[in-house]
Design a protein around this motif. Sequence first.
Motif, PDB file in Angstrom:
ATOM      1  N   ASN A 429      34.497  54.098 -25.404  1.00  0.00           N
ATOM      2  CA  ASN A 429      33.519  53.420 -26.257  1.00  0.00           C
ATOM      3  C   ASN A 429      33.978  52.021 -26.633  1.00  0.00           C
ATOM      4  OD1 ASN A 429      31.695  55.547 -26.283  1.00  0.00           O
ATOM      5  ND2 ASN A 429      32.580  56.479 -28.115  1.00  0.00           N
ATOM      6  N   ASN A 430      35.282  51.886 -26.897  1.00  0.00           N
ATOM      7  CA  ASN A 430      35.777  50.579 -27.315  1.00  0.00           C
ATOM      8  C   ASN A 430      35.650  49.555 -26.200  1.00  0.00           C
ATOM      9  OD1 ASN A 430      37.334  48.863 -29.296  1.00  0.00           O
ATOM     10  ND2 ASN A 430      38.674  48.766 -27.506  1.00  0.00           N
ATOM     11  N   GLN A 431      35.919  49.961 -24.969  1.00  0.00           N
ATOM     12  CA  GLN A 431      35.803  49.037 -23.839  1.00  0.00           C
ATOM     13  C   GLN A 431      34.359  48.573 -23.677  1.00  0.00           C
ATOM     14  OE1 GLN A 431      36.201  50.518 -19.758  1.00  0.00           O
ATOM     15  NE2 GLN A 431      37.771  48.956 -19.390  1.00  0.00           N
ATOM     16  N   TYR A 432      33.439  49.515 -23.804  1.00  0.00           N
ATOM     17  CA  TYR A 432      32.012  49.162 -23.714  1.00  0.00           C
ATOM     18  C   TYR A 432      31.634  48.205 -24.844  1.00  0.00           C
ATOM     19  CZ  TYR A 432      26.922  49.631 -23.723  1.00  0.00           C
ATOM     20  OH  TYR A 432      25.571  49.375 -23.710  1.00  0.00           O
ATOM     21  N   GLN A 450      22.816  45.097 -23.203  1.00  0.00           N
ATOM     22  CA  GLN A 450      22.718  46.511 -22.818  1.00  0.00           C
ATOM     23  C   GLN A 450      22.328  46.646 -21.349  1.00  0.00           C
ATOM     24  OE1 GLN A 450      19.937  47.929 -25.753  1.00  0.00           O
ATOM     25  NE2 GLN A 450      21.543  48.650 -27.131  1.00  0.00           N
ATOM     26  N   ARG A 451      21.372  45.818 -20.914  1.00  0.00           N
ATOM     27  CA  ARG A 451      20.933  45.885 -19.518  1.00  0.00           C
ATOM     28  C   ARG A 451      22.059  45.451 -18.572  1.00  0.00           C
ATOM     29  NH1 ARG A 451      15.961  43.966 -21.697  1.00  0.00           N
ATOM     30  NH2 ARG A 451      16.540  41.789 -21.207  1.00  0.00           N
ATOM     31  N   ALA A 452      22.819  44.461 -18.988  1.00  0.00           N
ATOM     32  CA  ALA A 452      23.904  43.968 -18.140  1.00  0.00           C
ATOM     33  C   ALA A 452      24.996  45.014 -17.958  1.00  0.00           C
ATOM     34  CB  ALA A 452      24.489  42.689 -18.742  1.00  0.00           C
ATOM     35  N   LEU A 453      25.203  45.867 -18.970  1.00  0.00           N
ATOM     36  CA  LEU A 453      26.280  46.865 -18.921  1.00  0.00           C
ATOM     37  C   LEU A 453      25.821  48.212 -18.380  1.00  0.00           C
ATOM     38  CD1 LEU A 453      28.042  46.126 -22.329  1.00  0.00           C
ATOM     39  CD2 LEU A 453      28.940  45.665 -20.049  1.00  0.00           C
ATOM     40  N   LYS A 454      24.526  48.380 -18.219  1.00  0.00           N
ATOM     41  CA  LYS A 454      24.000  49.673 -17.779  1.00  0.00           C
ATOM     42  C   LYS A 454      24.559  50.032 -16.403  1.00  0.00           C
ATOM     43  CE  LYS A 454      19.710  52.298 -17.249  1.00  0.00           C
ATOM     44  NZ  LYS A 454      18.228  52.248 -17.307  1.00  0.00           N
ATOM     45  N   GLY A 455      25.189  51.206 -16.323  1.00  0.00           N
ATOM     46  CA  GLY A 455      25.703  51.714 -15.052  1.00  0.00           C
ATOM     47  C   GLY A 455      27.033  51.140 -14.622  1.00  0.00           C
ATOM     48  N   THR A 456      27.624  50.257 -15.425  1.00  0.00           N
ATOM     49  CA  THR A 456      28.906  49.658 -15.021  1.00  0.00           C
ATOM     50  C   THR A 456      30.048  50.650 -15.195  1.00  0.00           C
ATOM     51  OG1 THR A 456      29.194  48.735 -17.250  1.00  0.00           O
ATOM     52  CG2 THR A 456      28.199  47.313 -15.584  1.00  0.00           C
ATOM     53  N   LYS A 461      33.945  46.572 -16.039  1.00  0.00           N
ATOM     54  CA  LYS A 461      34.078  46.095 -17.419  1.00  0.00           C
ATOM     55  C   LYS A 461      35.350  45.260 -17.570  1.00  0.00           C
ATOM     56  CE  LYS A 461      31.500  49.854 -19.666  1.00  0.00           C
ATOM     57  NZ  LYS A 461      31.317  50.794 -18.548  1.00  0.00           N
ATOM     58  N   LYS A 462      36.439  45.687 -16.898  1.00  0.00           N
ATOM     59  CA  LYS A 462      37.677  44.901 -16.949  1.00  0.00           C
ATOM     60  C   LYS A 462      37.476  43.512 -16.363  1.00  0.00           C
ATOM     61  CE  LYS A 462      41.080  48.660 -16.883  1.00  0.00           C
ATOM     62  NZ  LYS A 462      42.198  49.285 -16.139  1.00  0.00           N
ATOM     63  N   GLU A 463      36.737  43.429 -15.259  1.00  0.00           N
ATOM     64  CA  GLU A 463      36.461  42.138 -14.633  1.00  0.00           C
ATOM     65  C   GLU A 463      35.609  41.260 -15.542  1.00  0.00           C
ATOM     66  OE1 GLU A 463      34.667  43.162 -10.933  1.00  0.00           O
ATOM     67  OE2 GLU A 463      36.506  44.012 -10.075  1.00  0.00           O
ATOM     68  N   LEU A 464      34.652  41.887 -16.230  1.00  0.00           N
ATOM     69  CA  LEU A 464      33.812  41.137 -17.162  1.00  0.00           C
ATOM     70  C   LEU A 464      34.647  40.588 -18.311  1.00  0.00           C
ATOM     71  CD1 LEU A 464      30.996  40.220 -18.105  1.00  0.00           C
ATOM     72  CD2 LEU A 464      30.746  42.452 -19.230  1.00  0.00           C
ATOM     73  N   LEU A 465      35.546  41.417 -18.848  1.00  0.00           N
ATOM     74  CA  LEU A 465      36.410  40.965 -19.936  1.00  0.00           C
ATOM     75  C   LEU A 465      37.324  39.832 -19.481  1.00  0.00           C
ATOM     76  CD1 LEU A 465      37.365  44.397 -21.584  1.00  0.00           C
ATOM     77  CD2 LEU A 465      35.858  42.634 -22.513  1.00  0.00           C
TER      78      LEU A 465
END
Length: 528
Positions: A429-432, A450-456, A461-465
Amino acid sequence: MANSKYEYVKSFEDEDEIMFPNLIVVRIGDRHFQRFSEVHEFEKPNDEKALKLMSLCATLVLQEYPDIVFSFGFSDEYSFVFKQTTKFYQRRASKVVSIIVSFFTSVYVTKWKEFFPEKELKYPPSFHARPIVCASLEVLQEYLAWRQQHCHITNQYNTCLWELVKSGKTEKEALEILKVLISSSPSSGICICVGIHGTQKQERNELLFQHFGINYRTLPQMFRQGTCVLRTEVEDIVKYSENGTPIKRMRRDTTTVHSKNIAGRSFWNEHQCLLKELGGFTKDVGKINSDYIRSFLFESKLMASTWIVIRIDGCHFHRFSEVHDFEKPNDEQALNLMNSCAVAVLQEFPDVVFSYGVSDEYSFVLKKDSQFCQRKASSVSLPNLCMSFFSIFTQLSAALIDSRKKLSLASRLVADVPQYFSSTPGHVNNQYNTCFWMLVKSGKSKSEAQRALKGTQAQEKKELLAWFGIDDYNALPVMFRQGSSVFWDGMAPNENGAAGKNRCYKVIVEHCNIIEQSFWEEHPGILG
């Protein structure tokens, strides 16, 4: 936890749905009211300010939850009646009860100063609660008659008791006079009747009138009859027409009333909201059916030799955190506050051996052979853990949150009673949430984030961060990633650190990976 290897843990939660068309009643009471009233020097036998505070709490509960249509209370208890068609929290008993009692407790603490400005709240109250299932309107009628009868008998008894004390008797002597009566007592000057069942109503009335000059029937209705809180319709002027004529509309409001017989047809028929949401009584109650009373007192128990876990989480926590300007995605001060509450729970209740929390959630593990509250499901989860936890949460808010912004929104918790412990990693949850709030801070709306993270997946998520400059997710504070574990730890008193015979124990907070077997091997005493 959805779609993960830990999803099976959901099957361990108790199925406690109150089936339709049963009527749902939640009864709230103070766990140690006598001690609480003594510490805070409540007036005996009735403290009008304390009763009005309880009444305000009940009123705000009705205003907050439209599914509650009626409430009756006296002394330290209140019963809340839901409309028959309610689907409040899918009619799950643990959730329904926990959210009502936690909100009630929160309001009690936050409104304390309005009624007792000169008194400090020396420790948080701990309200307990349980669901009452009424199979029909007839059963509800019997329940209400039973509670109002209890109100009358208790108040009459307490009035006699404290008048005797005020006259010079010790509390023990007064109790004996009311318990086993002698034909006459020269020392006391009080003529009383013999009876193995103690004083009856008429005898207590005579005692009050003849020896203290008190006509019981003239005492305030609130003391004798209790207080009802219900919905009503009032006429409001919403605006004025061009010629100055007021335009009126009906709106729903709450009101408090007192009645000699709240289970009577005449009282019920006077209030349309009760007839509409619950129906009408067909006859008046005579003698209360003892079989009904047994059903009101019945509580199911959790299985023996199983771990009991009480999971508490915030209800509408997003709204609460926004109102109080919590830092996103993690507010360290708020998390430390939650940890402090968990520590207080373990210190208060020895049967709790371990607790794990993340964000607005905490799970409390009771030792396997615990007989806490006789393992009664509603008693285990709500009266003690949930309410003490939340009372402390609300009170500590004054010290920690008020430094930034006054606590302006009453909080509430909802509880489940799984019978097995689920250790779920907080990092998912924290990563999200970290990704989500980074996207929001970059200019995206919440819907877009929310739409950008859906299904990731985790790697995405690490790459996004990393794109936001957080190259190493594991470098974030460990409390955010792994949550907080609270447990008793034996500390050796020796200066050299050797394990002595007489170990002292204290509650500690650690941020570690409780999924790994190594944690439990390092702390074998937690689960025995």
